[in-house]
Scaffold this motif. Sequence first.
Motif, PDB file in Angstrom:
ATOM      1  N   TYR A   3       0.846  -1.188   0.000  1.00 51.42           N
ATOM      2  CA  TYR A   3       0.000   0.000   0.000  1.00 51.42           C
ATOM      3  C   TYR A   3       0.885   1.242   0.000  1.00 51.42           C
ATOM      4  CZ  TYR A   3       1.064  -0.533   4.978  1.00 51.42           C
ATOM      5  OH  TYR A   3       1.712  -0.707   6.171  1.00 51.42           O
ATOM      6  N   HIS A   4       0.303   2.325  -0.468  1.00 52.14           N
ATOM      7  CA  HIS A   4       1.000   3.610  -0.442  1.00 52.14           C
ATOM      8  C   HIS A   4      -0.047   4.711  -0.411  1.00 52.14           C
ATOM      9  CE1 HIS A   4       4.921   5.606  -0.799  1.00 52.14           C
ATOM     10  NE2 HIS A   4       4.240   6.588  -1.365  1.00 52.14           N
ATOM     11  N   ILE A 209      -3.506   3.853 -12.895  1.00 51.66           N
ATOM     12  CA  ILE A 209      -3.393   2.884 -11.815  1.00 51.66           C
ATOM     13  C   ILE A 209      -3.046   1.497 -12.354  1.00 51.66           C
ATOM     14  CG2 ILE A 209      -4.712   1.697 -10.005  1.00 51.66           C
ATOM     15  CD1 ILE A 209      -6.225   4.383  -9.652  1.00 51.66           C
ATOM     16  N   GLY A 210      -3.466   1.226 -13.576  1.00 52.96           N
ATOM     17  CA  GLY A 210      -3.228  -0.086 -14.157  1.00 52.96           C
ATOM     18  C   GLY A 210      -1.808  -0.337 -14.626  1.00 52.96           C
ATOM     19  N   GLN A 211      -0.924   0.624 -14.466  1.00 48.53           N
ATOM     20  CA  GLN A 211       0.463   0.451 -14.908  1.00 48.53           C
ATOM     21  C   GLN A 211       1.236  -0.324 -13.831  1.00 48.53           C
ATOM     22  OE1 GLN A 211       2.274   3.828 -17.010  1.00 48.53           O
ATOM     23  NE2 GLN A 211       0.354   4.949 -16.693  1.00 48.53           N
ATOM     24  N   LEU A 216       3.611   1.461  -6.588  1.00 46.64           N
ATOM     25  CA  LEU A 216       2.416   2.214  -6.192  1.00 46.64           C
ATOM     26  C   LEU A 216       2.728   3.685  -5.974  1.00 46.64           C
ATOM     27  CD1 LEU A 216       0.737  -0.243  -3.635  1.00 46.64           C
ATOM     28  CD2 LEU A 216       0.214   0.056  -6.065  1.00 46.64           C
ATOM     29  N   SER A 217       3.882   3.978  -5.387  1.00 46.17           N
ATOM     30  CA  SER A 217       4.241   5.373  -5.104  1.00 46.17           C
ATOM     31  C   SER A 217       4.326   6.184  -6.377  1.00 46.17           C
ATOM     32  CB  SER A 217       5.576   5.426  -4.368  1.00 46.17           C
ATOM     33  OG  SER A 217       6.593   4.789  -5.123  1.00 46.17           O
ATOM     34  N   GLU A 218       4.853   5.604  -7.439  1.00 50.15           N
ATOM     35  CA  GLU A 218       4.973   6.336  -8.694  1.00 50.15           C
ATOM     36  C   GLU A 218       3.620   6.551  -9.351  1.00 50.15           C
ATOM     37  OE1 GLU A 218       7.589   6.203 -12.829  1.00 50.15           O
ATOM     38  OE2 GLU A 218       8.211   5.048 -11.061  1.00 50.15           O
ATOM     39  N   ARG A 219       2.749   5.557  -9.249  1.00 56.38           N
ATOM     40  CA  ARG A 219       1.403   5.723  -9.801  1.00 56.38           C
ATOM     41  C   ARG A 219       0.635   6.812  -9.050  1.00 56.38           C
ATOM     42  NH1 ARG A 219      -0.510  -0.485 -10.040  1.00 56.38           N
ATOM     43  NH2 ARG A 219       1.512  -0.995  -9.114  1.00 56.38           N
ATOM     44  N   ASN A 221       2.002   9.409  -7.500  1.00 57.38           N
ATOM     45  CA  ASN A 221       2.583  10.688  -7.919  1.00 57.38           C
ATOM     46  C   ASN A 221       2.091  11.100  -9.297  1.00 57.38           C
ATOM     47  OD1 ASN A 221       4.036  10.956  -5.550  1.00 57.38           O
ATOM     48  ND2 ASN A 221       5.881   9.990  -6.374  1.00 57.38           N
ATOM     49  N   MET A 222       1.915  10.142 -10.193  1.00 60.71           N
ATOM     50  CA  MET A 222       1.394  10.450 -11.524  1.00 60.71           C
ATOM     51  C   MET A 222      -0.030  10.994 -11.441  1.00 60.71           C
ATOM     52  SD  MET A 222       2.862   7.189 -13.682  1.00 60.71           S
ATOM     53  CE  MET A 222       1.962   7.622 -15.193  1.00 60.71           C
ATOM     54  N   CYS A 223      -0.855  10.403 -10.578  1.00 58.37           N
ATOM     55  CA  CYS A 223      -2.225  10.887 -10.394  1.00 58.37           C
ATOM     56  C   CYS A 223      -2.231  12.321  -9.862  1.00 58.37           C
ATOM     57  CB  CYS A 223      -2.978   9.976  -9.438  1.00 58.37           C
ATOM     58  SG  CYS A 223      -3.428   8.360 -10.100  1.00 58.37           S
ATOM     59  N   ILE A 224      -1.407  12.577  -8.848  1.00 57.34           N
ATOM     60  CA  ILE A 224      -1.340  13.915  -8.258  1.00 57.34           C
ATOM     61  C   ILE A 224      -0.828  14.931  -9.268  1.00 57.34           C
ATOM     62  CG2 ILE A 224      -0.121  15.322  -6.537  1.00 57.34           C
ATOM     63  CD1 ILE A 224      -0.291  12.891  -4.643  1.00 57.34           C
ATOM     64  N   ASP A 225       0.222  14.576 -10.000  1.00 60.66           N
ATOM     65  CA  ASP A 225       0.779  15.495 -10.996  1.00 60.66           C
ATOM     66  C   ASP A 225      -0.243  15.828 -12.078  1.00 60.66           C
ATOM     67  OD1 ASP A 225       3.147  15.511  -9.640  1.00 60.66           O
ATOM     68  OD2 ASP A 225       4.182  14.116 -10.984  1.00 60.66           O
ATOM     69  N   GLU A 226      -0.980  14.820 -12.526  1.00 62.57           N
ATOM     70  CA  GLU A 226      -1.956  15.059 -13.589  1.00 62.57           C
ATOM     71  C   GLU A 226      -3.109  15.926 -13.094  1.00 62.57           C
ATOM     72  OE1 GLU A 226      -3.363  15.236 -17.312  1.00 62.57           O
ATOM     73  OE2 GLU A 226      -1.425  14.406 -16.678  1.00 62.57           O
ATOM     74  N   ALA A 227      -3.566  15.698 -11.856  1.00 63.09           N
ATOM     75  CA  ALA A 227      -4.628  16.549 -11.294  1.00 63.09           C
ATOM     76  C   ALA A 227      -4.153  17.991 -11.170  1.00 63.09           C
ATOM     77  CB  ALA A 227      -5.067  16.008  -9.940  1.00 63.09           C
TER      78      ALA A 227
END
Length: 250
Positions: A3-4, A209-211, A216-219, A221-227
């Motif tokens: 989890y992250h 998320i499916g990557q 998990l930490s990188e996924r 961060n990708m969500c936060i960056d895109e938002a």
Amino acid sequence: MHYHKGTDVGRVRKHNEDTVDVIQLHNHALLAVVCDGMGGHRAGDVASRLAVEELKALLQKETLPEELDLCTEVLKQAVYSVNERLNEYQRTHPECAGMGTTMTAVVVTDSGISSVNVGDSRLYEWTPEALVQLTNDQSLVGELLRRGEISEVEAAHHPRKNVLLQALGTESSVNVDAASFPGKTGGLLLLCSDGLTNKLSDSDLHEIIGQKHLPLSERINMCIDEANNRGGEDNITLILIDDTDGGNSS
């Protein structure tokens, strides 16, 4: 179980009123919780922080029942106690009058998943086909959508999207949505505040998320960056829980 968690103030707001945590409970159970606070004079961050701390303290005292429905009932009763705690705090701290918070929380055990929801933070399950929302938004727009009075497209851009029907701390009683999902361990769960879902669609989140080749930490961060790239007008908070390979890592 891997989890992250991650949270970000966003591009516009000065303070982060979201609170997030993941902890181990007795019998190898996992508690994950996201709260999105509201209220003037920074009271929103007080509400969300108190709600998370109180829920953790209550469940850390418990030896959770093995039966999933009973575990869900324990979690639900704990949320009622959290609401009482927030109301009590406002009586002795008038500067925080009017504060409140959403809450979405899960307890993951060997039997499955127990979930609770108040407000419009969300719980999703990722599957290869889609991102499936497991909670119902306790909001005006969510209710209109369930009644079929507006479409998904209209809901996404509704001018009263931020109007909540339920929140912890705003009334002496609260309607807590609770659900049990037997056998859903072994998958991927997302808990998040609306600072994420107001910016990224379910299909956007499903793709990121499916990557699974990424940690998990990188996924997260990708969500936060895109938002943030899409405006970041609100605080952005999420948790990913992956039990596909059984490990035990944060």
